[in-house]
Design a protein around this motif. Sequence first.
Motif, PDB file in Angstrom:
ATOM      1  N   CYS A  13       0.831  -1.216   0.000  1.00 29.14           N
ATOM      2  CA  CYS A  13       0.000   0.000   0.000  1.00 29.14           C
ATOM      3  C   CYS A  13       0.859   1.257   0.000  1.00 29.14           C
ATOM      4  N   ARG A  14       1.974   1.225   0.735  1.00 22.47           N
ATOM      5  CA  ARG A  14       2.855   2.406   0.739  1.00 22.47           C
ATOM      6  C   ARG A  14       3.349   2.696  -0.671  1.00 22.47           C
ATOM      7  N   GLU A  15       3.725   1.633  -1.388  1.00 24.59           N
ATOM      8  CA  GLU A  15       4.298   1.822  -2.723  1.00 24.59           C
ATOM      9  C   GLU A  15       3.238   2.159  -3.780  1.00 24.59           C
ATOM     10  N   HIS A  16       2.092   1.489  -3.696  1.00 28.57           N
ATOM     11  CA  HIS A  16       1.115   1.613  -4.785  1.00 28.57           C
ATOM     12  C   HIS A  16      -0.073   2.518  -4.483  1.00 28.57           C
ATOM     13  N   ILE A  17      -0.317   2.830  -3.218  1.00 34.27           N
ATOM     14  CA  ILE A  17      -1.519   3.598  -2.888  1.00 34.27           C
ATOM     15  C   ILE A  17      -1.195   4.900  -2.143  1.00 34.27           C
ATOM     16  N   TYR A  18      -0.476   4.816  -1.028  1.00 36.56           N
ATOM     17  CA  TYR A  18      -0.366   5.994  -0.144  1.00 36.56           C
ATOM     18  C   TYR A  18       0.430   7.132  -0.785  1.00 36.56           C
ATOM     19  N   GLN A  19       1.727   6.875  -1.028  1.00 30.92           N
ATOM     20  CA  GLN A  19       2.546   7.948  -1.613  1.00 30.92           C
ATOM     21  C   GLN A  19       2.033   8.340  -3.002  1.00 30.92           C
ATOM     22  N   PRO A  20       1.617   7.355  -3.849  1.00 23.18           N
ATOM     23  CA  PRO A  20       1.088   7.763  -5.163  1.00 23.18           C
ATOM     24  C   PRO A  20      -0.118   8.709  -5.066  1.00 23.18           C
TER      25      PRO A  20
END
Length: 423
Positions: free
Chosen positions: A245-252
């Motif tokens: 989620c950090r890589e694909h959702i939160y920061q994006p």
Amino acid sequence: MKVLIVGSGGREHAIAWKLSQSPSVEKLYCAPGNAGIAAVAECVPIGAMEFDKLADFAVSREIGLTVVGMDDPLVGGIVDVFEARGLRVFGPRKNAAVLEGSKAFAKDLMKKYGIPTAAYEVFHAPEDALAYLKTARYPTVLKADGLALGKGVLICGDYAEAEEGIRTLMQDKKFGSAGDTVVIEEFMTGREVSVLSFVDGKTIRVMTSAQDHKRAGDGDTGLNTGGMGTFSPSPFYTEEIDAYCREHIYQPTVDAMRREGRPFQGIIFFGLMLTADGPKVLEYNARFGDPETQVVLPRMKNDLLEVFEACVDGRLDEISLQFSDQAAVCVVLASEGYPLHYEKGIPIYGLDAFSGKDGYFAFHAGTAFKDGELVTNGGRVLGITALGDSLKEARANAYTAADWVSFSGKYMRHDIGKAIDEA
Ligand code: AMP
Ligand code: GLY
């Protein structure tokens, strides 16, 4: 520093309680607040949508920071009004709060930036929606574009139900202009997780996970509510899922908002579904969850004022969030009949039992004083939170404490956190 909180629910009580622990908070105000918030903050009788009056108050009392808890004022542009008057305020501007204020905006953003979410179509006219629904796969999900108190989502099993849903949202306008535009999306299955985060426009700091129980009745039956209880952390939200989620959702999401010229400062609440194809975004909210906040903040070790200020000043990268290893469970005590019709003004007894007991909290959602007596003043009345060394212990403690409180028509779910038995 003097701090003003805008809102009046259990979420704002939890925020007020947490801020009251901060050594830098010299005085707390809450507009309009409630009977429980009055124990930690001075309540001010100004409504959350009275932006100019709130700003006048902030100027006259030399408020150093205003924290907006609720979605309506954020989506309505309270932050822009405060900023135009040179006031410091925690929360997204109107052009960023649209992440919650328009589901069509949120879906288009996710599509444009490749953020995983359910497939969808957006419709502005009922005839177009109905034509699409004739060939859609069922069950299918209809969502009013705008704010609808968490009730603008309809899951339809067949075309007849969907037709009825379109009538309710777009023609009868049950949620007013929120239903002018409708999102129709693919039905997903999986466990739901709520993840709250602090955002300063570019950096995101993710809090611990939580899970809400939105339906009114045990076993997830009955009508949708604002939330009947929560637990934190979610045992289903593994480190692997978090990393994804950090890589694909939160920061994006944060990067996407910045690229769109809508830098987001405040809280992003990610409503996720853990599907067989990986985590997907169900919805974004632009504020703390209620009652997620009531289980997340009691576990947070940081000084909340420091984190809010870091967001406002754009230096969240200097902050590292810390959460206790203890678990928390919140059981909502509601008025019989919620979320439809219920009485108000009923005397509440037993809250003295909480005083001096560490790890037990009675967060007030809908309470007031009437002739000096504490009475019910809403559908959700109290959020009883307890900590424990495990989720099971926290749950047992929360239900023990829920029994300390009594009022005529007290209603609660008995299975909050039961899902953890399957973890
Ligand atoms: P929302 O306000 O978008 O979070 O939707 C409210 C609730 O409806 C969610 O918590 C889910 O339980 C359910 N829901 C929303 N979207 C979907 C979907 N695409 N598939 C299945 N359930 C959904
Ligand atoms: N508990 C769900 C929400 O705050 O929207």
